[in-house]
Design a protein around this motif. Structure first.
Motif, short mmCIF file in Angstrom:
data_model
loop_
_atom_site.label_atom_id
_atom_site.label_comp_id
_atom_site.label_asym_id
_atom_site.label_seq_id
_atom_site.Cartn_x
_atom_site.Cartn_y
_atom_site.Cartn_z
N GLU A 11 77.64 -102.75 90.29
CA GLU A 11 77.46 -102.89 88.85
C GLU A 11 76.49 -101.85 88.31
O GLU A 11 76.68 -101.30 87.22
CB GLU A 11 76.96 -104.30 88.52
N VAL B 175 78.26 -98.47 88.03
CA VAL B 175 79.16 -98.48 86.86
C VAL B 175 78.35 -98.30 85.57
O VAL B 175 78.72 -97.51 84.70
CB VAL B 175 79.97 -99.80 86.80
N ASP B 176 77.25 -99.02 85.46
CA ASP B 176 76.42 -98.93 84.26
C ASP B 176 75.91 -97.51 84.04
O ASP B 176 75.93 -96.98 82.93
CB ASP B 176 75.23 -99.89 84.36
N THR C 160 78.66 -95.01 83.14
CA THR C 160 79.08 -95.27 81.77
C THR C 160 78.08 -94.69 80.78
O THR C 160 78.47 -94.08 79.77
CB THR C 160 79.24 -96.78 81.53
N ASP C 161 76.80 -94.84 81.07
CA ASP C 161 75.77 -94.29 80.19
C ASP C 161 75.77 -92.76 80.20
O ASP C 161 75.54 -92.13 79.16
CB ASP C 161 74.39 -94.82 80.59
N LYS D 19 78.45 -90.91 80.82
CA LYS D 19 79.68 -90.53 80.12
C LYS D 19 79.49 -90.58 78.60
O LYS D 19 79.95 -89.68 77.88
CB LYS D 19 80.81 -91.48 80.52
N ASN D 20 78.82 -91.60 78.12
CA ASN D 20 78.63 -91.78 76.68
C ASN D 20 77.36 -91.10 76.15
O ASN D 20 77.00 -91.28 74.99
CB ASN D 20 78.58 -93.28 76.36
N THR E 227 82.29 -86.61 80.86
CA THR E 227 82.78 -87.42 79.74
C THR E 227 84.24 -87.82 79.90
O THR E 227 84.72 -88.72 79.22
CB THR E 227 82.62 -86.65 78.42
N SER F 151 87.57 -91.90 83.43
CA SER F 151 88.17 -93.11 82.88
C SER F 151 87.44 -94.33 83.45
O SER F 151 86.69 -94.23 84.43
CB SER F 151 89.65 -93.19 83.25
N GLU F 152 87.67 -95.47 82.84
CA GLU F 152 87.06 -96.70 83.34
C GLU F 152 87.51 -96.98 84.77
O GLU F 152 86.71 -97.41 85.62
CB GLU F 152 87.43 -97.87 82.44
N ILE G 200 85.61 -94.61 87.14
CA ILE G 200 84.22 -95.05 87.28
C ILE G 200 84.13 -96.23 88.25
O ILE G 200 83.27 -96.27 89.14
CB ILE G 200 83.63 -95.43 85.91
N ASN G 201 85.03 -97.17 88.10
CA ASN G 201 85.03 -98.34 88.99
C ASN G 201 85.35 -97.95 90.42
O ASN G 201 84.76 -98.50 91.36
CB ASN G 201 86.03 -99.38 88.48
#
Length: 233
Positions: free
Chosen positions: A67, A70-71, A74-75, A77-78, A94, A97-98, A101-102
């Motif tokens: 987890e 992933v967090d 994601t941070d 990427k964004n 960037t 994809s989700e 990432i997983n």
């Protein structure tokens, strides 16, 4: 001869196919590329093939909480995580994809964690006390309350056992002095009340924490129980 020639032709075609596949797999902006492939061919350049980085400039990812990975991805990427090294090395992803990432998180979290190393015994001893009991007079909670008695972490709280001490100190300083890590509100409050020496001590302790041990850090309650019920001689 015809049979031999056929084998040579087939081998050439397969070799060409493999090279083509390899080239396509390096197109990390292609959403069809598996996350595991990205982890092994791209992430490994800094973090190691199995997530055990050599340089303390880059964190070890082997056995890290899924987890948490992933967090952080994601941070990145964004563009929400803005610490300097994150911007320099991770903001380019960037396109992930989700699913990718997983899959990257699945890959690294499933790797065998690396053993830690002991260095400064005095510093490690100081760090052990802070990790187990915190700094009550400063309002600093025990590290193990979130990161686990063995430094294994849980969910969004990262694994610390075996992590490079230099990297840990660097992140603690980021929490203390900046808002570069958006999920770090708890750590910012904690680090604001820690000296650099105390940060170094905790970092030295968690790096020296053997990844494979099942020996838990003693807690105040556990110590009281041990005194109340001593081992039979």
């Amino acid at each position: 001869m015809k049979h031999a020639a056929s084998i040579i032709v087939l081998g050439t075609l397969l070799a060409g196919s493999a090279c083509h596949t390899l080239e396509r797999s390096r197109e990390v902006d292609n959403p069809a590329v598996a996350g595991k492939t990205i982890a092994m061919q791209i992430c490994s350049n800094c973090h190691g093939m199995t997530g055990v980085s050599v340089s303390p400039f880059f964190p070890k990812l082997a056995g890290q909480q899924r987890e948490y990975i992933v967090d952080q991805l994601t941070d990145f990427k964004n563009h929400r995580r803005t610490d300097p090294n994150g911007v320099k090395f991770m903001w380019g992803f960037t396109h992930l994809s989700e699913r990718q990432i997983n899959e990257i998180a699945d890959y690294f979290s499933s790797q065998q964690p690396a053993l830690g190393k002991a260095d400064d015994d005095q510093l490690i001893s100081e760090g052990r006390a802070i990790y187990a009991h915190g700094l009550p007079d400063k309002g600093v909670a025990a590290c193990q309350s979130c990161h686990g008695q063995r430094g294994e972490g849980e969910g969004a709280f990262p694994r610390l056992a075996g992590q490079h001490s230099d990297y840990v100190v660097k992140q603690l300083m980021v929490f203390r002095h900046t808002d570069a890590r958006p999920r770090g509100a708890i750590m910012k409050e904690i680090c604001a009340n820690m000296t650099e020496r105390e940060m170094q001590a905790v970092a030295a302790y968690v790096e020296a924490f053997p990844a494979e041990t099942k020996e838990a850090v003693s807690t105040p309650d556990a110590e009281k129980e041990a005194v109340a019920t001593p081992d039979a001689q």
